[in-house]
Structures are given as C-alpha cells and as structure tokens.
Scaffold this motif. Structure first.
Motif, PDB file in Angstrom:
ATOM      1  N   MET A   1       0.819  -1.210   0.000  1.00 31.20           N
ATOM      2  CA  MET A   1       0.000   0.000   0.000  1.00 31.20           C
ATOM      3  C   MET A   1       0.855   1.263   0.000  1.00 31.20           C
ATOM      4  SD  MET A   1      -2.893  -1.188  -0.385  1.00 31.20           S
ATOM      5  CE  MET A   1      -3.765  -2.726  -0.198  1.00 31.20           C
ATOM      6  N   ALA A   2       2.104   1.148   0.441  1.00 32.00           N
ATOM      7  CA  ALA A   2       3.021   2.284   0.411  1.00 32.00           C
ATOM      8  C   ALA A   2       3.730   2.415  -0.928  1.00 32.00           C
ATOM      9  CB  ALA A   2       4.051   2.151   1.532  1.00 32.00           C
ATOM     10  N   GLY A   3       3.400   1.538  -1.878  1.00 38.83           N
ATOM     11  CA  GLY A   3       3.967   1.648  -3.219  1.00 38.83           C
ATOM     12  C   GLY A   3       5.049   0.646  -3.543  1.00 38.83           C
ATOM     13  N   TYR A   4       5.365  -0.260  -2.624  1.00 39.45           N
ATOM     14  CA  TYR A   4       6.426  -1.245  -2.863  1.00 39.45           C
ATOM     15  C   TYR A   4       5.815  -2.485  -3.508  1.00 39.45           C
ATOM     16  CZ  TYR A   4       9.749   1.628  -0.402  1.00 39.45           C
ATOM     17  OH  TYR A   4      10.577   2.674  -0.055  1.00 39.45           O
ATOM     18  N   THR A   5       6.091  -2.653  -4.788  1.00 41.75           N
ATOM     19  CA  THR A   5       5.514  -3.768  -5.533  1.00 41.75           C
ATOM     20  C   THR A   5       6.481  -4.944  -5.671  1.00 41.75           C
ATOM     21  OG1 THR A   5       6.182  -2.697  -7.605  1.00 41.75           O
ATOM     22  CG2 THR A   5       3.929  -2.295  -6.822  1.00 41.75           C
ATOM     23  N   ALA A   6       7.720  -4.795  -5.193  1.00 38.33           N
ATOM     24  CA  ALA A   6       8.686  -5.893  -5.196  1.00 38.33           C
ATOM     25  C   ALA A   6       9.648  -5.697  -4.030  1.00 38.33           C
ATOM     26  CB  ALA A   6       9.454  -5.959  -6.515  1.00 38.33           C
ATOM     27  N   GLU A   7       9.981  -6.809  -3.364  1.00 40.45           N
ATOM     28  CA  GLU A   7      10.874  -6.727  -2.208  1.00 40.45           C
ATOM     29  C   GLU A   7      11.731  -7.984  -2.102  1.00 40.45           C
ATOM     30  OE1 GLU A   7       8.467  -3.880   0.934  1.00 40.45           O
ATOM     31  OE2 GLU A   7       8.218  -6.051   1.146  1.00 40.45           O
ATOM     32  N   ARG A   8      12.844  -7.822  -1.389  1.00 39.47           N
ATOM     33  CA  ARG A   8      13.710  -8.959  -1.048  1.00 39.47           C
ATOM     34  C   ARG A   8      13.691  -9.105   0.468  1.00 39.47           C
ATOM     35  NH1 ARG A   8      20.202  -9.148  -2.219  1.00 39.47           N
ATOM     36  NH2 ARG A   8      19.993  -7.275  -0.949  1.00 39.47           N
ATOM     37  N   ASP A   9      13.136 -10.217   0.953  1.00 40.29           N
ATOM     38  CA  ASP A   9      13.041 -10.443   2.396  1.00 40.29           C
ATOM     39  C   ASP A   9      14.354 -11.056   2.877  1.00 40.29           C
ATOM     40  OD1 ASP A   9      11.613 -10.361   4.846  1.00 40.29           O
ATOM     41  OD2 ASP A   9      11.270 -12.515   4.710  1.00 40.29           O
ATOM     42  N   MET A  10      15.099 -10.263   3.625  1.00 40.51           N
ATOM     43  CA  MET A  10      16.471 -10.646   4.000  1.00 40.51           C
ATOM     44  C   MET A  10      16.508 -11.418   5.319  1.00 40.51           C
ATOM     45  SD  MET A  10      18.735  -9.662   1.712  1.00 40.51           S
ATOM     46  CE  MET A  10      20.293  -9.336   2.524  1.00 40.51           C
ATOM     47  N   GLY A  11      15.808 -12.526   5.349  1.00 39.83           N
ATOM     48  CA  GLY A  11      15.861 -13.396   6.509  1.00 39.83           C
ATOM     49  C   GLY A  11      14.648 -13.241   7.408  1.00 39.83           C
ATOM     50  N   THR A  12      14.142 -14.371   7.888  1.00 43.16           N
ATOM     51  CA  THR A  12      12.954 -14.344   8.739  1.00 43.16           C
ATOM     52  C   THR A  12      13.290 -14.121  10.204  1.00 43.16           C
ATOM     53  OG1 THR A  12      13.022 -16.745   9.041  1.00 43.16           O
ATOM     54  CG2 THR A  12      11.712 -15.901   7.201  1.00 43.16           C
ATOM     55  N   GLU A  13      14.576 -14.025  10.526  1.00 42.28           N
ATOM     56  CA  GLU A  13      15.002 -13.767  11.906  1.00 42.28           C
ATOM     57  C   GLU A  13      14.415 -14.807  12.860  1.00 42.28           C
ATOM     58  OE1 GLU A  13      17.173 -11.106  12.763  1.00 42.28           O
ATOM     59  OE2 GLU A  13      17.365 -10.944  10.593  1.00 42.28           O
ATOM     60  N   GLY A  14      14.666 -16.071  12.554  1.00 38.62           N
ATOM     61  CA  GLY A  14      14.267 -17.142  13.458  1.00 38.62           C
ATOM     62  C   GLY A  14      12.970 -17.822  13.107  1.00 38.62           C
ATOM     63  N   ALA A  15      12.280 -17.389  12.046  1.00 38.86           N
ATOM     64  CA  ALA A  15      11.010 -18.016  11.665  1.00 38.86           C
ATOM     65  C   ALA A  15      11.185 -19.064  10.570  1.00 38.86           C
ATOM     66  CB  ALA A  15      10.009 -16.957  11.226  1.00 38.86           C
ATOM     67  N   GLY A  16      12.426 -19.512  10.359  1.00 37.43           N
ATOM     68  CA  GLY A  16      12.677 -20.576   9.399  1.00 37.43           C
ATOM     69  C   GLY A  16      12.237 -20.221   7.999  1.00 37.43           C
ATOM     70  N   SER A  17      11.552 -21.171   7.351  1.00 34.82           N
ATOM     71  CA  SER A  17      11.127 -20.974   5.964  1.00 34.82           C
ATOM     72  C   SER A  17       9.686 -20.487   5.868  1.00 34.82           C
ATOM     73  CB  SER A  17      11.279 -22.278   5.178  1.00 34.82           C
ATOM     74  OG  SER A  17      10.476 -23.299   5.759  1.00 34.82           O
ATOM     75  N   ALA A  18       9.177 -19.834   6.920  1.00 36.15           N
ATOM     76  CA  ALA A  18       7.791 -19.355   6.894  1.00 36.15           C
ATOM     77  C   ALA A  18       7.562 -18.329   5.792  1.00 36.15           C
ATOM     78  CB  ALA A  18       7.418 -18.763   8.256  1.00 36.15           C
ATOM     79  N   ASP A  19       8.620 -17.639   5.360  1.00 37.39           N
ATOM     80  CA  ASP A  19       8.429 -16.660   4.278  1.00 37.39           C
ATOM     81  C   ASP A  19       8.094 -17.337   2.943  1.00 37.39           C
ATOM     82  OD1 ASP A  19      10.973 -17.710   4.071  1.00 37.39           O
ATOM     83  OD2 ASP A  19      11.993 -15.793   3.830  1.00 37.39           O
ATOM     84  N   THR A  20       8.405 -18.629   2.813  1.00 36.39           N
ATOM     85  CA  THR A  20       7.986 -19.362   1.622  1.00 36.39           C
ATOM     86  C   THR A  20       6.462 -19.357   1.515  1.00 36.39           C
ATOM     87  OG1 THR A  20       9.938 -20.804   1.669  1.00 36.39           O
ATOM     88  CG2 THR A  20       8.017 -21.608   0.460  1.00 36.39           C
ATOM     89  N   ALA A  21       5.795 -19.576   2.640  1.00 33.87           N
ATOM     90  CA  ALA A  21       4.328 -19.595   2.641  1.00 33.87           C
ATOM     91  C   ALA A  21       3.760 -18.222   2.308  1.00 33.87           C
ATOM     92  CB  ALA A  21       3.812 -20.061   3.998  1.00 33.87           C
ATOM     93  N   VAL A  22       4.388 -17.164   2.829  1.00 34.08           N
ATOM     94  CA  VAL A  22       3.910 -15.810   2.547  1.00 34.08           C
ATOM     95  C   VAL A  22       4.080 -15.487   1.070  1.00 34.08           C
ATOM     96  CG1 VAL A  22       4.233 -13.360   3.064  1.00 34.08           C
ATOM     97  CG2 VAL A  22       4.366 -15.047   4.908  1.00 34.08           C
ATOM     98  N   ARG A  23       5.246 -15.785   0.531  1.00 36.46           N
ATOM     99  CA  ARG A  23       5.483 -15.543  -0.904  1.00 36.46           C
ATOM    100  C   ARG A  23       4.481 -16.304  -1.764  1.00 36.46           C
ATOM    101  NH1 ARG A  23      10.319 -18.760  -2.984  1.00 36.46           N
ATOM    102  NH2 ARG A  23       8.672 -20.331  -2.671  1.00 36.46           N
ATOM    103  N   ASN A  24       4.276 -17.581  -1.450  1.00 39.12           N
ATOM    104  CA  ASN A  24       3.374 -18.393  -2.263  1.00 39.12           C
ATOM    105  C   ASN A  24       1.936 -17.891  -2.172  1.00 39.12           C
ATOM    106  OD1 ASN A  24       5.622 -19.900  -2.865  1.00 39.12           O
ATOM    107  ND2 ASN A  24       5.053 -21.668  -1.637  1.00 39.12           N
ATOM    108  N   ALA A  25       1.523 -17.478  -0.977  1.00 40.99           N
ATOM    109  CA  ALA A  25       0.158 -16.966  -0.820  1.00 40.99           C
ATOM    110  C   ALA A  25      -0.041 -15.696  -1.633  1.00 40.99           C
ATOM    111  CB  ALA A  25      -0.135 -16.714   0.654  1.00 40.99           C
ATOM    112  N   ILE A  26       0.982 -14.844  -1.683  1.00 40.32           N
ATOM    113  CA  ILE A  26       0.898 -13.631  -2.515  1.00 40.32           C
ATOM    114  C   ILE A  26       0.832 -14.009  -3.986  1.00 40.32           C
ATOM    115  CG2 ILE A  26       2.168 -11.578  -3.268  1.00 40.32           C
ATOM    116  CD1 ILE A  26       3.258 -11.373  -0.387  1.00 40.32           C
ATOM    117  N   ASP A  27       1.690 -14.928  -4.407  1.00 38.96           N
ATOM    118  CA  ASP A  27       1.721 -15.330  -5.811  1.00 38.96           C
ATOM    119  C   ASP A  27       0.393 -15.957  -6.245  1.00 38.96           C
ATOM    120  OD1 ASP A  27       4.301 -14.432  -5.979  1.00 38.96           O
ATOM    121  OD2 ASP A  27       5.232 -16.416  -5.914  1.00 38.96           O
ATOM    122  N   GLN A  28      -0.283 -16.637  -5.325  1.00 36.43           N
ATOM    123  CA  GLN A  28      -1.551 -17.290  -5.641  1.00 36.43           C
ATOM    124  C   GLN A  28      -2.738 -16.346  -5.506  1.00 36.43           C
ATOM    125  OE1 GLN A  28      -1.522 -20.666  -2.977  1.00 36.43           O
ATOM    126  NE2 GLN A  28       0.394 -21.424  -3.852  1.00 36.43           N
TER     127      GLN A  28
END
Length: 460
Positions: A158-185
C-alpha cells in the motif's frame, strides 16, 4: 434447468449395471467384479459427459488506460506531460503522452500526479516489528509471526512497494515461503517477493542468542553453519524449503568508538566462495550482511550478489564492487530510527554511526560503487520506508540516481530485470502515482496515492 450435478447423477443411474437399477444378492467375488464393472461404466459415462459439455471460454480483461499529469521515464529521467499507460491484463502495452484508447477500455484519471514504476525494497524483514528483535523470536510463535508478516507485506504494498527482497525471517525458518506463495496465488495482498528463509551465521556470532542463561537454550535468529561443509548443507536445506536466494551474516558484532568502526568477520573468503558456488549450482545467489572490513572484501572477492549495510568499505573493496558491479545496499533509515528511538545504551550511539556512514557513502559514490535501495524495515514500521530515498539524496545522490538505484539496480538484484523497474511495453504493470515531481522533491515517494501490481489496483 437441472444442475450439472443432477444431470450427471441421472445419467449415472441409467448406466448398464447400475446397482440402483437391479439389486441382487451376490457373492464377495461377484461383488468385486460388479464394483469394478460399475467403476468402469461410471468412468466411461463421466468421460462421455465431459466430452459432450460445452467448452469453457476464458474472458479477456478489458484494456485499461492510466492518465496522469506526468509520467517519469526512469532510464532517461525524461518527464512526459501528460502521461498515459495502456495496460492489457498484467502487462504494459503502450506508454507515452497519449496512447491508444481501445474500444471498451477502462479509463483511470489520476489527476495531478506523476506515474512511475512500483518501488523496490532490496532489504526488508517482513517477520519483524518495532520492539526487541531477540525477544520476538523467544516470545512469539512462528504462526503468530507469519500473521504479522502478512500484515507487513500488505502495508509495504500500500506504500507503493511492488517488489521486495526479504532478508531473513530472523528465526522463523522458511515461513516466508508460505507468505510468498500466498501472494503469488492471489490469496493475500503483497509485493512480489524474493525470500531467503532463515539467515545463516556462525555459532556465537551475529544473531545468536547471546547474553542469556545458556541452560535455557534460547533460540537464535539465524541457522548455524561453522565451515564450508556446513554452509553447503544449510544452503541445500534452505533451497529445499523454497529459498530464492541465500542470506549470510558475514560480519558482527559491530562497535563504534572514538569514530573508529570495527566489526569481526565470520567466514573466510574460501568459505564464502564455497557458499556462492553451491548457490550458483542451482541458479541462486548469496547476499551478505557486511558492515565493514575485512569481511566485506572477502564477500566481494567470493562474488556475492550484494553487500548490505556497507558502513565502511576499503579502497580495494570499492574498486572490486565497481569492477564486478556488485551493489551496496546502504540501509540508512534503520540507523536514523535507532538513533531517534534508542532502546539500549548501544543504540544511543547510532547517531554517530549514521554520520560516519554518510561520510563513507560519499566516498563509495565517488569510487563508482553501484547502489541499490534497501531500508531494513521491520524494526521500524512497515510502509514507512520510503524515507530511505530522502536520506540517500541527503547524503549525496541526485533524486534520479536514487530512483535508478532502486528500480534499475533493484530489478537486476532481485532477478527481474526486463520485467519490472520501468514503464515499458511488455513489463509487468507495477505502477504507482505520487503527487508532484519526484525529481524535484524525492519526498513525494512517501505520499503514494495509487498502487497497481500486475494490472490489479490495490490503492486508489
């Protein structure tokens, strides 16, 4: 009119051998034969119905024309007035002061604004929020942090960022895979994401849980790898879990005393080279947290994709970064935020660190070090990171150079060059609108009024 389901059941009842048609007492062996016959008959009938059904037609979305007072060509810095973009589906079809208006096209008039490509943040932490980073890992479950990450992704979009690089989940393992996939779907709103899973560090190094009772076994914010073999093993596991790239902590813990900056390296050049080679074997790259020397030099010699933070770089490191076109990602905003909101005596020194980094940044620009834009957002509120552009201009870049660092270098760093970062035919329709002219006042990027990603409007 009967439903398709009712028609299917009706036709199934009329199939030869349907048990509802001629009930009879049969043996177990006969029953097996009958069931097989029924299944075969049902399958044949179902296939016949499928072939008889009318073909589904795909509806093509109507073309869209965006109109605004201005349009910025990022590559040349030229402003078109007015500016228009013709969209077909998720892609840009035409750009100019006046484009074709096909019959039935939807017109979106954005008034006195400037159209430009969606912003790119090359260094975010979707799984962090303001507050003590170490305690978030200890006190908050991974499901809770994943929910927080989905809200952060929405705020950034909503702030205008249409692409990002998530530089580590800081202890949340591979949970960002689920976030990325949910966005892509299309399940949740958010930027296009490149994700790394958990960052990698050494035992007792940066992002380890130091200062706690060792018997408590407090979880670290990174995955341990202490040598080349362990780096390769961890990288393979992270790629298995969906990582787009690998994030490694190469330096830390930092200290800044009497205007002298110091940070120990964590991996040798040979170890980083092994990590880069393993990532490249499957078409991936390595990004490093590297704030100073000699760690930054080891990373650049090993061929990493970016040097993030880069508070202090040697002449040799800067020469190689210019030669190899390895960008620095300065992350000024996090330094300013900690200086203004210290939560510890150490963070109270961030103001002096920011001054030091600004001075070093000017040296890096003079040496021709390429830049990409990353904010390190997460420890401060998501959706506010366009402040990074203001600080990069304040410390030596022109507004156009900062925008080019973000959109041209950022698209390349994320592996989407030729797809995002410009308003050109064939590119994804990732488009924002801001009031005023960003070449005259870069601060207008903090006031995004319109956001489109892939042809879908998210903010208007």
């Amino acid at each position: 009119m009967p439903s398709a389901r009712f028609s299917l059941l009706k036709e199934f009842r009329n199939l030869p051998g349907n048990p509802q048609k001629q009930p009879e007492v049969i043996t177990s062996r006969q029953a097996m034969r009958k069931r097989l016959a029924y299944l075969l008959a049902f399958s044949a009938g179902l296939l016949a119905l499928i072939h008889r059904a009318p073909a589904q037609t795909n509806t093509t979305p109507a073309p869209v024309v965006l109109h605004a007072a201005r349009l910025l060509d990022i590559e040349t810095g030229r402003i078109s007035a007015p500016g228009e973009v013709l969209l077909r589906g998720e892609r840009i079809a035409e750009v100019g002061s006046a484009v074709n208006h096909p019959a039935g096209a939807q017109m979106i008039d954005l008034d006195d604004t400037t159209l430009l490509p969606g912003l790119i943040d090359a260094h975010v932490h979707l799984f962090l929020h303001p507050g003590a980073e170490d305690l978030q890992t200890v006190q908050e479950s991974v499901p809770q942090r994943t929910i927080i990450a989905t809200l952060a992704a929405r705020a950034d979009l909503m702030a205008g960022y249409t692409a990002e690089r998530d530089m580590g989940t800081e202890g949340a393992g591979s949970a960002d895979t689920a976030v990325r996939n949910a966005i892509d779907q299309g399940l949740i709103p958010g930027p296009r994401l490149r994700i790394s899973g958990n960052a990698i560090s050494i035992l007792g190094g940066h992002e380890d849980a130091i200062g706690y009772n060792p018997e408590q076994r407090v979880l670290p914010n990174a995955t341990f790898a202490n040598n080349s073999a362990e780096l390769v093993a961890v990288i393979r596991q992270q790629i298995k879990e969906g990582a787009d790239f690998i994030k490694i902590y190469e330096t830390g813990e930092d200290s800044f005393r009497n205007r002298q900056f110091s940070t120990p390296y964590q991996y040798t050049e040979a170890e980083l080279s092994a990590a880069v080679a393993e990532a490249e074997r499957v078409g991936k790259r390595v990004a490093v947290h590297a704030t100073g020397e000699p760690g930054a030099l080891y990373a650049v010699r090993a061929g990493v994709a970016s040097v993030d933070h880069a508070y202090q770089l040697s002449d040799e490191t800067m020469r190689l970064m210019h030669e190899k076109q390895i960008p620095a990602v300065p992350t000024f905003t996090i330094e300013e935020y900690f200086a203004e909101h210290p939560s510890s005596p150490e963070e109270a020194t961030w103001g002096r660190l920011l001054e030091f980094h600004a001075q070093e940044f000017r040296r890096q620009l003079a040496a021709g070090v390429p830049m990409a834009v990353g904010s390190d957002v997460g420890p401060y509120p998501h959706g506010t990171q366009a402040r990074e552009f203001v600080l990069m201009v304040k410390y030596g870049m022109t507004p156009l150079a900062a925008l080019q660092a973000d959109m041209i270098n950022g698209a390349k760093l994320l592996g989407w060059q030729g797809q995002i970062g410009a308003l050109k035919p064939g590119y994804f329709a990732d488009i924002i609108a801001v009031p005023g002219n960003p070449l005259q006042d870069i601060g207008v990027l903090q006031k995004v009024t319109f956001v489109m990603k892939g042809g879908t409007v998210y903010r208007r």
